[in-house]
Design an enzyme around this catalytic site. Structure first.
Site, mmCIF file in Angstrom:
data_model
loop_
_atom_site.group_PDB
_atom_site.id
_atom_site.type_symbol
_atom_site.label_atom_id
_atom_site.label_comp_id
_atom_site.label_asym_id
_atom_site.label_seq_id
_atom_site.Cartn_x
_atom_site.Cartn_y
_atom_site.Cartn_z
ATOM 1 C CG HIS A 34 2.870 5.491 6.289
ATOM 2 N ND1 HIS A 34 2.629 5.405 7.641
ATOM 3 C CD2 HIS A 34 1.750 6.049 5.760
ATOM 4 C CE1 HIS A 34 1.435 5.868 7.913
ATOM 5 N NE2 HIS A 34 0.879 6.273 6.788
ATOM 6 C CG HIS A 82 -1.864 -1.107 1.313
ATOM 7 N ND1 HIS A 82 -2.758 -1.430 0.323
ATOM 8 C CD2 HIS A 82 -2.051 -2.037 2.295
ATOM 9 C CE1 HIS A 82 -3.463 -2.499 0.687
ATOM 10 N NE2 HIS A 82 -3.044 -2.883 1.870
ATOM 11 C CB THR A 87 -5.355 2.325 5.835
ATOM 12 O OG1 THR A 87 -4.650 2.081 7.059
ATOM 13 C CG2 THR A 87 -4.519 3.232 4.946
ATOM 14 C CG HIS A 104 -0.866 8.424 2.576
ATOM 15 N ND1 HIS A 104 -1.695 7.330 2.451
ATOM 16 C CD2 HIS A 104 -0.459 8.441 3.874
ATOM 17 C CE1 HIS A 104 -1.793 6.714 3.624
ATOM 18 N NE2 HIS A 104 -1.047 7.370 4.502
#
Length: 266
Positions: free
Chosen positions: A129, A102, A215, A131
């Protein structure tokens, strides 16, 4: 005799340990959405955000929740110049990058001492992380990417520090991380000498609100801090990330009257 009653002491210890590991994985996964064996498949396309709640009963909050993230940061309800979080970041000897299917997620050793302090509670940095494009918007505008630094308190509560990333021509401190990103799901790569302070803008003015993971399972009760000012990410790094994840952002969610505090930098 019940199954529980017939279990051996060793098996009971193993079961308890497995449960603790599962909880730890959820905490570390944060809004990055690590792939866990046996969980329903979700994505940002056919099984995208509009369908997450249909995939599993455990994802019902993705539709029914009233404190979901991300949100549009257009009109703060309160302005508290001194009510900002404290950021206590320092260099990390190494992080481990994982392509979890993802996003690219970097695990940060807890012993590194990186943390933020939110309303007197210290949250330890466990992972960060990305996006693409950004999940939060400011005054209706989205950024090229968004960095989420996920922190965990001793109680298990989560706090996310989000940094909006704007496109730039030259390499940036994020380039060493993004350039090393493993291209295939399940692959890992180590990156040495990472300093999370370099990922932040100089001015730490920030929006703060109560939200959720972005998520599945969209768990609520997450302390969100979104820095008002962006920092840079190179066009090359954006293109390389987009080649792996064409888009990995959840659309903004209804605010439902939640207060958003705009706090000054430090």
């Amino acid at each position: 005799m019940s199954v529980l009653g017939s279990a051996s002491p060793v098996r009971s210890v193993v079961n308890r340990r497995s449960a603790l590991v599962a909880l730890a994985l959820l905490a570390v996964a944060g809004c990055g959405g690590s792939v866990v064996a046996g969980e329903p498949h979700w994505d940002y396309d056919a099984e995208g955000p509009d369908h997450w709640a249909d995939l599993d009963r455990g994802y019902a909050t993705c539709r029914a929740g009233h404190a979901q993230s991300p949100i549009a940061l257009d009109s703060p309800t309160e302005i508290h110049p001194t009510d900002h979080i404290e950021v206590d970041y320092r260099p990390v000897s190494a992080v481990t990058l994982l392509n979890n299917g993802h996003t690219i997620q970097a695990s940060v050793p807890a012993e590194s001492g990186n943390a933020i302090v939110v309303d007197g509670t210290r949250f330890t940095l466990t992972q960060f992380h990305f996006h693409l494009p950004s999940e939060h918007t400011v005054d209706g505008d989205e950024a090229a990417m968004e960095l989420h630094l996920v922190h965990t308190a001793p109680s298990g509560r989560l706090a996310v520090l989000a940094v909006l990333l704007r496109a730039a021509d030259d390499p940036t401190p994020l380039s060493r991380v993004l350039a090393a990103s493993p291209a295939h799901p399940g692959r890992t790569e180590a990156v040495a000498a990472v300093d999370p302070r370099e990922f932040l803008p100089v001015d730490l003015a920030q929006f703060r609100y109560q939200g959720s993971l972005t998520t599945p399972p969209c768990t609520e009760g997450v302390e969100w801090t979104v820095l008002r000012h962006s920092t840079a990410v190179s066009v090359t790094d954006i293109d390389n990330y987009r080649a792996m994840f064409p888009h990995s952002n959840r659309p903004t969610q209804p605010r439902y009257g939640r207060p958003v505090v705009l706090a000054g930098g430090n």
